[in-house]
Design an enzyme around this catalytic site. Sequence first.
Site, PDB file in Angstrom:
ATOM      1  N   TYR A  15      30.901  25.159  -8.026  1.00  0.00           N
ATOM      2  CA  TYR A  15      29.511  25.184  -7.575  1.00  0.00           C
ATOM      3  C   TYR A  15      28.696  24.123  -8.321  1.00  0.00           C
ATOM      4  O   TYR A  15      27.922  23.381  -7.709  1.00  0.00           O
ATOM      5  CB  TYR A  15      28.906  26.569  -7.801  1.00  0.00           C
ATOM      6  CG  TYR A  15      27.447  26.669  -7.422  1.00  0.00           C
ATOM      7  CD1 TYR A  15      27.058  26.822  -6.089  1.00  0.00           C
ATOM      8  CD2 TYR A  15      26.448  26.609  -8.390  1.00  0.00           C
ATOM      9  CE1 TYR A  15      25.722  26.900  -5.738  1.00  0.00           C
ATOM     10  CE2 TYR A  15      25.107  26.691  -8.050  1.00  0.00           C
ATOM     11  CZ  TYR A  15      24.745  26.844  -6.722  1.00  0.00           C
ATOM     12  OH  TYR A  15      23.418  26.924  -6.384  1.00  0.00           O
ATOM     13  N   SER A  61      20.306  22.071  -7.905  1.00  0.00           N
ATOM     14  CA  SER A  61      20.162  23.086  -8.945  1.00  0.00           C
ATOM     15  C   SER A  61      20.223  22.408 -10.305  1.00  0.00           C
ATOM     16  O   SER A  61      20.831  21.332 -10.449  1.00  0.00           O
ATOM     17  CB  SER A  61      21.286  24.125  -8.830  1.00  0.00           C
ATOM     18  OG  SER A  61      21.351  24.945  -9.983  1.00  0.00           O
TER      19      SER A  61
END
Length: 249
Positions: free
Chosen positions: A125, A95
């Site tokens: 995350y 990401s």
Amino acid sequence: MTASSYFFYCIPMLLDLESLESVRRFAKEVLRDFPNINVLINNAGVSVPVCQHRKTKDGYEINFGVNHLGHFLLTNLLLPRLKDSTSSRIVIVSSMLHERGTIDFDNLNGEKGFAGAGRRMNPAYCNSKLANMLFNIELSKRIEGTGVDSFALCPGFVYKNLFRYSNVKWYHYILFLPVALFFMRTPSQGAQTTLYCATSEELEGKSGLFFRNCNFYGPKMEFDPAVAKKLWEVSENMVGLNNDKSETM
């Protein structure tokens, strides 16, 4: 001219990336049943708020454990078969949020908490997505010359249930959902870069690169190869790969 027909089918198999035992069992079944592995796509992931203090079944911080360690172990267990099936590929779904991540070897499991834990974005995350990037960098070095390529990518902001564990209030939907829906991609749209990395012939031999929107993307942050190497070694210990090596010697 004759027409050719191609048939594709899916074989569902149980894999729980929250459990290293499940990863090992899954890998054993795959190696038993499939003589060739042409593409491995590490796509699964969770985003669990750090305030929930959730751990994997092996006691690791759940974002790091599922998003990085589970995929790290799975890839290494299947790597010999991938090498035997060349040319083959490993695709790691990361990401752009990796740019907000940090790798603190004294706090991989969140023992000291997380900087920025009170902000809207989940720091654990982000850290796990940075671990994905470092994994790709070190992996590409270790498989150089084997006929296996490794790529990392960002799929974009996709409409899926990644944030199902987040404590979203009802009024957040009213305020942000119309804007989010305008920018969010469908799962089909979000899968395009993954498919590009898995199938594009023009990428053969270009291992270690990062892609976004089906194009090469140069990350803004610099990656320290020493950190990538150390993360690999630490991850080996955490998932027990060093024990596997000692047992086969």
